[in-house]
Write a protein that holds these residues in place. Structure first.
Motif, PDB file in Angstrom:
ATOM      1  N   PRO A  64      16.382 -26.202  50.999  1.00  0.00           N
ATOM      2  CA  PRO A  64      17.715 -26.289  51.613  1.00  0.00           C
ATOM      3  C   PRO A  64      18.367 -24.906  51.670  1.00  0.00           C
ATOM      4  O   PRO A  64      18.173 -24.081  50.776  1.00  0.00           O
ATOM      5  CB  PRO A  64      18.485 -27.227  50.699  1.00  0.00           C
ATOM      6  CG  PRO A  64      17.686 -27.394  49.477  1.00  0.00           C
ATOM      7  CD  PRO A  64      16.289 -26.927  49.749  1.00  0.00           C
ATOM      8  N   GLU A  65      19.114 -24.691  52.719  1.00  0.00           N
ATOM      9  CA  GLU A  65      19.836 -23.415  52.838  1.00  0.00           C
ATOM     10  C   GLU A  65      21.033 -23.426  51.906  1.00  0.00           C
ATOM     11  O   GLU A  65      21.586 -24.471  51.620  1.00  0.00           O
ATOM     12  CB  GLU A  65      20.292 -23.219  54.280  1.00  0.00           C
ATOM     13  CG  GLU A  65      19.149 -22.983  55.225  1.00  0.00           C
ATOM     14  CD  GLU A  65      19.616 -22.635  56.624  1.00  0.00           C
ATOM     15  OE1 GLU A  65      20.715 -22.069  56.760  1.00  0.00           O
ATOM     16  OE2 GLU A  65      18.875 -22.939  57.549  1.00  0.00           O
ATOM     17  N   GLY A  66      21.406 -22.257  51.470  1.00  0.00           N
ATOM     18  CA  GLY A  66      22.593 -22.216  50.631  1.00  0.00           C
ATOM     19  C   GLY A  66      22.525 -21.156  49.688  1.00  0.00           C
ATOM     20  O   GLY A  66      22.760 -20.410  49.028  1.00  0.00           O
TER      21      GLY A  66
END
Length: 66
Positions: A64-66
């Motif tokens: 996941p991006e972040g």
């Protein structure tokens, strides 16, 4: 040979991906359910665990991006 490995051991995979060895081990055993890490395919060769470079790249892309 180009110098780019075809497969990594767990420590080298962690270094290449910029994560801890524990994160790689958890991903190898992950089902990907309930917000867990995406599963990371690995193969056992004798006592060693090998992770193909293409699988590691796909795993990083699935994080996941972040």
């Amino acid at each position: 040979m180009s110098g780019v490995p075809v497969a990594y051991n767990v420590r080298d995979a962690a270094d290449a991906a910029g994560v801890s060895v524990d994160t790689i081990r958890r991903a190898i055993h992950s089902t990907g359910a309930d917000g867990d890490l995406p599963p990371l395919p690995a193969r056992r060769v004798g006592a060693r665990i090998l992770i193909r470079r293409v699988d590691l790249v796909a795993w990083v892309d699935a994080l996941p991006e972040g």
